[in-house]
Write a protein that holds these residues in place. Structure first.
Motif, short mmCIF file in Angstrom:
data_model
loop_
_atom_site.label_atom_id
_atom_site.label_comp_id
_atom_site.label_asym_id
_atom_site.label_seq_id
_atom_site.Cartn_x
_atom_site.Cartn_y
_atom_site.Cartn_z
N PHE A 296 -63.23 -34.56 -36.82
CA PHE A 296 -62.36 -34.73 -35.65
C PHE A 296 -62.74 -36.03 -34.93
O PHE A 296 -62.09 -37.04 -35.09
CB PHE A 296 -62.47 -33.52 -34.73
CG PHE A 296 -61.48 -33.54 -33.60
CD1 PHE A 296 -60.14 -33.32 -33.84
CD2 PHE A 296 -61.90 -33.76 -32.29
CE1 PHE A 296 -59.21 -33.33 -32.80
CE2 PHE A 296 -60.99 -33.78 -31.24
CZ PHE A 296 -59.64 -33.56 -31.49
N SER A 297 -63.82 -36.01 -34.16
CA SER A 297 -64.30 -37.23 -33.51
C SER A 297 -65.70 -37.00 -32.97
O SER A 297 -65.95 -35.97 -32.33
CB SER A 297 -63.37 -37.66 -32.37
OG SER A 297 -63.94 -38.75 -31.66
N SER A 298 -66.58 -37.97 -33.20
CA SER A 298 -67.95 -37.86 -32.69
C SER A 298 -68.11 -38.50 -31.32
O SER A 298 -69.22 -38.61 -30.80
CB SER A 298 -68.93 -38.52 -33.67
OG SER A 298 -68.62 -39.88 -33.87
N GLY A 299 -66.99 -38.93 -30.70
CA GLY A 299 -67.07 -39.44 -29.34
C GLY A 299 -66.61 -40.87 -29.21
O GLY A 299 -65.94 -41.41 -30.09
N PHE A 300 -66.99 -41.50 -28.11
CA PHE A 300 -66.56 -42.86 -27.84
C PHE A 300 -67.37 -43.86 -28.66
O PHE A 300 -68.57 -43.67 -28.86
CB PHE A 300 -66.68 -43.19 -26.35
CG PHE A 300 -65.80 -44.32 -25.93
CD1 PHE A 300 -66.27 -45.62 -25.96
CD2 PHE A 300 -64.50 -44.09 -25.56
CE1 PHE A 300 -65.45 -46.68 -25.61
CE2 PHE A 300 -63.66 -45.13 -25.19
CZ PHE A 300 -64.14 -46.43 -25.22
N ASP A 301 -66.72 -44.90 -29.12
CA ASP A 301 -67.37 -45.95 -29.91
C ASP A 301 -68.02 -46.97 -28.96
O ASP A 301 -67.36 -47.88 -28.47
CB ASP A 301 -66.34 -46.64 -30.81
CG ASP A 301 -66.98 -47.63 -31.76
OD1 ASP A 301 -68.21 -47.85 -31.67
OD2 ASP A 301 -66.26 -48.19 -32.60
N LEU A 302 -69.31 -46.80 -28.70
CA LEU A 302 -70.00 -47.70 -27.78
C LEU A 302 -70.06 -49.12 -28.32
O LEU A 302 -70.12 -50.08 -27.56
CB LEU A 302 -71.40 -47.17 -27.49
CG LEU A 302 -71.48 -45.77 -26.89
CD1 LEU A 302 -72.93 -45.42 -26.56
CD2 LEU A 302 -70.62 -45.64 -25.65
N ASP A 303 -70.04 -49.26 -29.64
CA ASP A 303 -70.07 -50.60 -30.24
C ASP A 303 -68.81 -51.40 -29.92
O ASP A 303 -68.80 -52.62 -30.01
CB ASP A 303 -70.22 -50.51 -31.76
CG ASP A 303 -71.59 -50.02 -32.17
OD1 ASP A 303 -72.53 -50.18 -31.39
OD2 ASP A 303 -71.72 -49.46 -33.28
#
Length: 262
Positions: free
Chosen positions: A62-69
């Protein structure tokens, strides 16, 4: 890759499907993806032919969260984190408050920002080996798109604290026990389970579906006296609708109803 590739839209009859499509990054979310999601939610909700929206991730996650990169500025110690939280909260709130029912299909990682997207949907169906949890506290972070006001209303304050203070991850069956998802299924049965669940939503009066969803959502924040007024108003509106007349006529005539959405 264009944002249209990162967040894909499909129309399947009266069902809208939105796909998070960054499997190489565990479908980590970017600001452009959130902005496109905002546009899609608005367009879907304005389309009377669409009865349900299904949100899912490509690549069996699904999604592991926000892409900090993806952030251009230094995330920690800058205003960027607050700006992202405000954007995320706005779009998650738009998803939660849309009149079209939404179903999240959960596989793989459903953490942090992905978890916030999931709890912004009306329903969730999980693959039994999915990994579901808030997760922010494991990185000494705090989720800014719904956990402290949506999660307690969904699963209660004790279970909310358990998830948010420990950062624990639940599998699909455990998430169902937590009342965090509606159902859990083995991978081989997930698509069929989702199709059956969606089918129970698409064959109902779209007018009554939207009215009932609005009444339940607003009822969470009202006192009993206000809720009684809301229920009475909803009954009055319902009894003057074409779909209610058709539903009663179809029952008496022993046939399937033909909804107009009015």
């Amino acid at each position: 890759m264009a944002v249209e590739d990162d967040l894909q839209f499909e129309r399947d009859g009266n069902v809208a499907r939105i796909w998070l499509n960054r499997p190489h990054k565990k479908n980590c979310i970017t600001v452009p993806m959130l902005e496109r999601l905002d546009t899609l939610v608005t367009e879907i909700d304005a389309d009377p032919e669409l009865r349900v929206v299904v949100l899912r991730g490509r690549g069996n996650t699904f999604s592991s969260g926000f892409d900090l990169d993806s952030l251009q500025a230094d995330f920690i110690g800058s205003s960027t984190a607050m700006e992202v939280a405000v954007i995320s909260a706005k779009i998650c709130d738009r998803l939660y408050n849309m009149s079209t029912p939404s179903v999240a299909v959960l596989e793989g990682y459903v953490t942090a920002g992905g978890f916030e997207l999931m709890i912004s949907c009306d329903f969730a169906i999980a693959e039994e080996n999915a990994l579901i949890g808030d997760f922010h506290i494991r990185r000494a972070l705090f989720g800014g798109a719904g956990p402290i006001y949506r999660l307690p209303r969904m699963i209660g304050i004790r279970k909310t604290k358990e998830l948010m203070l420990t950062g624990k991850l639940l599998n699909g069956a455990q998430a169902a026990d937590f009342d965090l998802v509606n159902a859990s299924a083995p991978a081989a049965e997930l698509d069929a389970t989702v199709a059956e669940f969606v089918g129970h939503l698409t064959d109902k009066s779209p007018f009554q579906m939207r009215l009932t969803k609005m009444a339940v959502d607003r009822g969470l924040d009202a006192d009993i006296a206000s809720l009684m007024v809301l229920e009475h108003l909803a009954v009055g509106v319902t009894l003057n609708s074409e779909d209610a007349a058709e539903g009663v006529a179809a029952f008496l005539e022993k046939r399937e109803p033909k909804w107009t959405g009015r």
